[in-house]
Scaffold this motif. Structure first.
Motif, short mmCIF file in Angstrom:
data_model
loop_
_atom_site.label_atom_id
_atom_site.label_comp_id
_atom_site.label_asym_id
_atom_site.label_seq_id
_atom_site.Cartn_x
_atom_site.Cartn_y
_atom_site.Cartn_z
N TYR A 1 -21.69 29.89 2.60
CA TYR A 1 -21.58 30.79 3.74
C TYR A 1 -22.73 30.57 4.72
O TYR A 1 -23.87 30.32 4.32
N PHE A 2 -22.39 30.68 6.01
CA PHE A 2 -23.38 30.64 7.08
C PHE A 2 -23.48 32.06 7.64
O PHE A 2 -22.56 32.55 8.29
N MET A 3 -24.59 32.73 7.34
CA MET A 3 -24.79 34.14 7.66
C MET A 3 -25.78 34.28 8.81
O MET A 3 -26.83 33.61 8.83
N TYR A 4 -25.45 35.18 9.76
CA TYR A 4 -26.34 35.45 10.89
C TYR A 4 -26.62 36.95 10.92
O TYR A 4 -25.70 37.77 10.83
N TYR A 5 -27.92 37.28 11.11
CA TYR A 5 -28.35 38.67 11.05
C TYR A 5 -29.22 39.00 12.26
O TYR A 5 -30.19 38.29 12.55
N SER A 6 -28.85 40.06 12.98
CA SER A 6 -29.56 40.45 14.19
C SER A 6 -30.35 41.73 13.98
O SER A 6 -29.87 42.67 13.34
N THR A 7 -31.58 41.77 14.50
CA THR A 7 -32.42 42.96 14.45
C THR A 7 -32.68 43.51 15.85
O THR A 7 -33.57 44.35 16.04
N SER A 8 -31.94 43.03 16.83
CA SER A 8 -32.15 43.44 18.21
C SER A 8 -31.41 44.75 18.50
O SER A 8 -30.36 45.03 17.91
N ASN A 9 -31.95 45.53 19.43
CA ASN A 9 -31.27 46.75 19.88
C ASN A 9 -30.34 46.48 21.05
O ASN A 9 -29.66 47.39 21.52
N ASN A 10 -30.33 45.26 21.53
CA ASN A 10 -29.50 44.87 22.67
C ASN A 10 -28.47 43.84 22.23
O ASN A 10 -28.60 43.21 21.18
N PHE A 11 -27.46 43.68 23.04
CA PHE A 11 -26.47 42.65 22.77
C PHE A 11 -27.11 41.27 22.94
O PHE A 11 -27.80 41.01 23.93
N ILE A 12 -26.86 40.41 21.95
CA ILE A 12 -27.36 39.04 22.01
C ILE A 12 -26.20 38.09 21.75
O ILE A 12 -25.41 38.29 20.82
N TYR A 13 -26.11 37.06 22.54
CA TYR A 13 -25.05 36.07 22.39
C TYR A 13 -25.45 35.02 21.37
O TYR A 13 -26.58 34.52 21.38
N LEU A 14 -24.54 34.68 20.49
CA LEU A 14 -24.79 33.68 19.45
C LEU A 14 -23.67 32.65 19.48
O LEU A 14 -22.50 33.00 19.58
N ASP A 15 -24.05 31.37 19.42
CA ASP A 15 -23.04 30.34 19.22
C ASP A 15 -23.47 29.45 18.06
O ASP A 15 -24.64 29.23 17.81
N ALA A 16 -22.46 28.99 17.32
CA ALA A 16 -22.72 28.16 16.14
C ALA A 16 -21.66 27.07 16.05
O ALA A 16 -20.48 27.30 16.34
N TYR A 17 -22.09 25.88 15.68
CA TYR A 17 -21.21 24.74 15.52
C TYR A 17 -21.35 24.22 14.09
O TYR A 17 -22.47 24.05 13.58
N VAL A 18 -20.22 23.97 13.46
CA VAL A 18 -20.21 23.49 12.08
C VAL A 18 -19.46 22.16 12.03
O VAL A 18 -18.32 22.05 12.51
N TYR A 19 -20.11 21.15 11.44
CA TYR A 19 -19.53 19.82 11.29
C TYR A 19 -19.45 19.52 9.79
O TYR A 19 -20.48 19.40 9.11
N ILE A 20 -18.23 19.41 9.28
CA ILE A 20 -18.03 19.27 7.84
C ILE A 20 -17.38 17.92 7.52
O ILE A 20 -16.38 17.53 8.14
N THR A 21 -17.94 17.24 6.55
CA THR A 21 -17.31 16.05 5.95
C THR A 21 -16.95 16.42 4.52
O THR A 21 -17.82 16.58 3.66
N ARG A 22 -15.66 16.59 4.29
CA ARG A 22 -15.19 17.09 2.99
C ARG A 22 -14.78 15.96 2.06
O ARG A 22 -14.12 15.01 2.48
N THR A 23 -15.14 16.11 0.80
CA THR A 23 -14.49 15.30 -0.23
C THR A 23 -13.23 16.03 -0.67
O THR A 23 -13.09 17.24 -0.47
N LEU A 24 -12.29 15.29 -1.26
CA LEU A 24 -11.00 15.87 -1.65
C LEU A 24 -10.69 15.55 -3.10
O LEU A 24 -11.26 14.63 -3.69
N TYR A 25 -9.79 16.31 -3.67
CA TYR A 25 -9.30 16.01 -5.01
C TYR A 25 -8.39 14.78 -4.97
O TYR A 25 -7.67 14.55 -3.97
N ASP A 26 -8.40 14.03 -6.04
CA ASP A 26 -7.47 12.91 -6.19
C ASP A 26 -6.11 13.47 -6.59
O ASP A 26 -5.94 14.00 -7.70
N VAL A 27 -5.14 13.40 -5.70
CA VAL A 27 -3.83 14.00 -5.95
C VAL A 27 -2.84 13.01 -6.55
O VAL A 27 -1.67 13.35 -6.75
N SER A 28 -3.31 11.80 -6.85
CA SER A 28 -2.39 10.81 -7.42
C SER A 28 -1.93 11.21 -8.83
O SER A 28 -0.89 10.76 -9.29
N SER A 29 -2.72 12.06 -9.51
CA SER A 29 -2.35 12.50 -10.85
C SER A 29 -1.64 13.85 -10.86
O SER A 29 -1.40 14.42 -11.92
N ALA A 30 -1.30 14.37 -9.68
CA ALA A 30 -0.62 15.66 -9.61
C ALA A 30 0.77 15.57 -10.23
O ALA A 30 1.47 14.56 -10.08
#
Length: 335
Positions: free
Chosen positions: A212-241
């Motif tokens: 999990y990517f968690m973001y926590y704010s302690t400000s009393n004002n509105f703050i804009y947040l942007d986040a970018y996630v780049y994932i390279t996933r490994t996968l299960y071998d489905v040849s034995s399914a």
């Protein structure tokens, strides 16, 4: 004076609660003791009453156990997944009591069954990139999660403010610990950093789990947040399914047969078009009726019938009506 009085009231209330718990424990102990004494024929009663109580106890235990298992296994399991997630279905599935598992979703997915533990194929990867935007105010938090198989890699880049901190969390139990303590927990996160001017973290996954990517704010004002996630996933071998199903929204749900083997697994693989980075899924287990009949009817009936024969042969009737205990005495421990 007010505090002392309040303290004494709490002490008396606590003492009353402890006494109530003790009384409950005593009653339960007496009940169990009397059931054991009844089974050992050490309580004097007629054989008819002894046999009737035996079948009542057996029926109550069987119905309770069957109901609990049905609630645990047969009810619809609703859960959320992330785009491109590939993971096993583990909740509300029982190989003994499930004949088949029906999977449904708000987005396309593929489902597979394996006779054993699915194996990660380190040579197969899937790329997935996404972005999140949020306005945060006060002591609020927002988080996004992914299930990543061993060998996967995730890079998160975010920017916001020095009043917004980013946390990387492994495992749902650590996520709950973080939420309960608002980040003030030892060992419940892998890393943390403020998001100003920018925060970048590279996660190399050595163990398959929820991250999990968690973001926590302690400000009393509105703050804009942007986040970018780049994932390279490994996968299960489905040849034995052993079976495969592809689902599209509004099509017939995937129905997968479940074998009795405790090593069988069901795996789903989501597409990459989930709205807001979230996919709603649900599964339903179709009961294996004959297993319920054997476990909760045939076996208990045979065991109770055997004990009934022993009662009739070895437990003698009381000599006089005066020695017959009442049902109240049997459960309450009366003399």
């Amino acid at each position: 004076m007010y505090h002392a009085t309040t303290f004494l009231k709490h002490m008396e209330k606590g003492r009353g609660s402890e006494e109530g718990m003790c009384e409950c424990c005593v009653e339960c102990t007496c009940c169990i003791t009397n059931i054991v004494r009844m089974l050992l024929c050490s309580i004097h009663m007629s054989r008819y009453l002894r046999i009737a109580l035996l079948w009542i106890y057996v029926a109550t235990a069987v119905l309770t156990a069957g109901l609990l298992i049905s609630i645990r296994v047969l009810r619809t399991n609703k859960f959320q997944a992330a785009p491109t997630d590939m993971r096993k279905v583990e909740d509300h599935v029982n190989n003994a009591f499930c004949q088949s598992l029906t999977l449904n979703s708000s987005d396309p997915f593929e489902a597979y069954t394996f006779d054993g533990e699915p194996v990660v194929d380190p040579s197969k990867f899937e790329q997935f990139n996404t972005s999140y935007y949020s306005f945060m105010m006060g002591r609020t938090y927002a988080h996004w999660g992914f299930y990543l198989l061993k060998g996967s890699k995730a890079v998160v880049v975010s920017s916001g403010s020095k009043l917004i901190s980013a946390f990387i969390i492994k495992g749902s139990s650590n996520l709950q610990a973080w939420i309960d303590n608002k980040g003030s927990c030892d060992g419940c996160y892998l890393a943390s950093h403020i998001t100003s001017p920018a925060f970048t973290y590279t996660l190399n996954v050595s163990q398959s789990d929820d991250y999990y990517f968690m973001y926590y704010s302690t400000s009393n004002n509105f703050i804009y947040l942007d986040a970018y996630v780049y994932i390279t996933r490994t996968l299960y071998d489905v040849s034995s399914a052993t079976s495969h199903c592809f689902y599209r929204p509004n099509d017939k749900p995937c129905s997968l047969d479940i074998s009795l083997s405790p090593h069988m697994n069901v795996v789903y693989h989501n597409g990459d078009n989930g709205p807001y980075g979230r996919i709603d899924m649900w599964s339903t287990c179709k009961s294996r009726v004959w297993m319920y009949v054997i476990v909760f009817a045939l076996i208990p009936a045979l065991m109770a019938a055997g004990v009934t024969i022993l009662f009739w042969k070895y437990c003698k009737d009381a000599r006089s009506q005066e020695s017959f205990p009442s049902i109240f005495q049997i459960h309450g421990g009366g003399k």
